[in-house]
Design an enzyme around this catalytic site. Structure first.
Site, mmCIF file in Angstrom:
data_model
loop_
_atom_site.group_PDB
_atom_site.id
_atom_site.type_symbol
_atom_site.label_atom_id
_atom_site.label_comp_id
_atom_site.label_asym_id
_atom_site.label_seq_id
_atom_site.Cartn_x
_atom_site.Cartn_y
_atom_site.Cartn_z
ATOM 1 N N GLU A 54 -49.673 25.351 20.944
ATOM 2 C CA GLU A 54 -50.989 24.723 20.916
ATOM 3 C C GLU A 54 -50.796 23.234 21.186
ATOM 4 O O GLU A 54 -50.111 22.548 20.422
ATOM 5 C CB GLU A 54 -51.646 24.870 19.544
ATOM 6 C CG GLU A 54 -52.062 26.258 19.154
ATOM 7 C CD GLU A 54 -52.740 26.256 17.793
ATOM 8 O OE1 GLU A 54 -53.120 25.165 17.312
ATOM 9 O OE2 GLU A 54 -52.865 27.341 17.210
ATOM 10 N N ASP A 65 -58.518 18.120 10.553
ATOM 11 C CA ASP A 65 -57.131 17.661 10.549
ATOM 12 C C ASP A 65 -56.813 16.947 9.244
ATOM 13 O O ASP A 65 -57.531 16.037 8.827
ATOM 14 C CB ASP A 65 -56.873 16.701 11.717
ATOM 15 C CG ASP A 65 -57.034 17.366 13.066
ATOM 16 O OD1 ASP A 65 -56.827 18.597 13.125
ATOM 17 O OD2 ASP A 65 -57.372 16.680 14.043
#
Length: 283
Positions: A54, A65
């Site tokens: 990824e 995140d």
């Protein structure tokens, strides 16, 4: 260069299944620790045993995140990393022989131009997108563009997803389904949320009822071989991000960082292989 398409992604997942193991998926943001360093780190991850990469598209307003990935993304943005750098990283991963998916929030793709992004991603050898904040009801442009360019579409399901929601989400997935193991941001955890197995089971049941055999991969929280083995017992793929980023952040220099991510990949690769080992029957 021949394109790494959705077919290659499916082949890698099918190979892992045939080997009675989960696939290992590793995440790293483009531009970190540098533009070329990100490509080198991805290749080191592949050398260590990562099956699918990824490539994160650095974005200034992260939603899921955690602090480790935020630090890496901020460094990439400060160094001037832009979308063409992401595509060049994808190209480097594809050249190394692994499928490359771009993990991105939707706004940068929309600003870049959905059709333009899809075309350039396909030309770079990319396998598709993972879009954590894009929902199927708002994905018509992406569905059309990904169909036109033969790209994968990975949407997320969560513990809060109803069976109806899972059915809608998985109906537009192509490549695999991303099952988020926890409610919260990315980051390593001491243990993997036990609810992840239940989510995978529910998702598989919905897929089977629709005659769909899409793989289900689990992400968020996996950081070591034991956790990878645990998740590999029930998932088709194990996704690891923050642990790889942390190894690079803590490395004293570039060479040490590459060695660290390669070693971690090897440890995790051993984990996804041991997760389904069956003890011999005892008489």
């Amino acid at each position: 260069m021949s394109a790494t398409t959705i077919n290659t992604l499916s082949e890698v997942l099918a190979t892992a299944k045939a080997e009675n193991r989960a696939a290992l998926v590793g995440y790293l943001p483009a531009g970190f620790p540098s533009r070329d360093g990100a490509i080198d780190a991805c290749r080191a991850m592949i050398d260590g045993g990562v099956d699918i990469i990824e490539v994160g598209l650095p974005y200034s307003d992260p939603q899921m995140d955690g602090p480790v990935i935020q630090r890496a993304v901020e460094a990439a943005l400060e160094a001037g990393t832009v979308t063409p750098d992401v595509l060049r990283t994808v190209e480097g991963v594809a050249a190394a022989g692994a499928p490359a998916l771009v993990m991105t929030y939707w706004n940068p793709v929309e600003r870049y131009g959905v059709e333009r992004f899809a075309g350039e991603l396909a030309n770079a050898g990319g396998a598709g997108l993972i879009t954590p904040d894009l929902i199927p009801e708002e994905a018509d442009d992406w569905i059309a563009a990904s169909d036109a360019h033969g790209l994968g579409r990975v949407f997320l399901v969560a513990q809060t997803s109803t069976d109806e929601r899972i059915a809608l989400t998985t109906s537009v997935c192509r490549g695999f389904v991303y099952a988020a193991s926890l409610m919260g941001v990315t980051g390593t955890r001491a243990t993997v949320n036990s609810a992840a197995e239940g989510l995978v089971g529910r998702t598989r049941a919905v897929l089977e009822s629709a005659g769909n055999d899409l793989p289900v991969c689990v992400g968020l929280g996996v950081s070591n071989s034991a956790q990878a083995a645990e998740v590999a017992r029930y998932a088709d793929g194990v996704i690891v991000g923050s642990a790889f980023v942390r190894r690079l952040l803590e490395a004293k220099d570039t060479a040490a960082g590459l060695a660290a991510v390669r070693d971690l990949a090897a440890e995790l690769a051993a984990g996804v292989r041991s997760g389904r080992e069956v003890s011999p029957l005892r008489g």
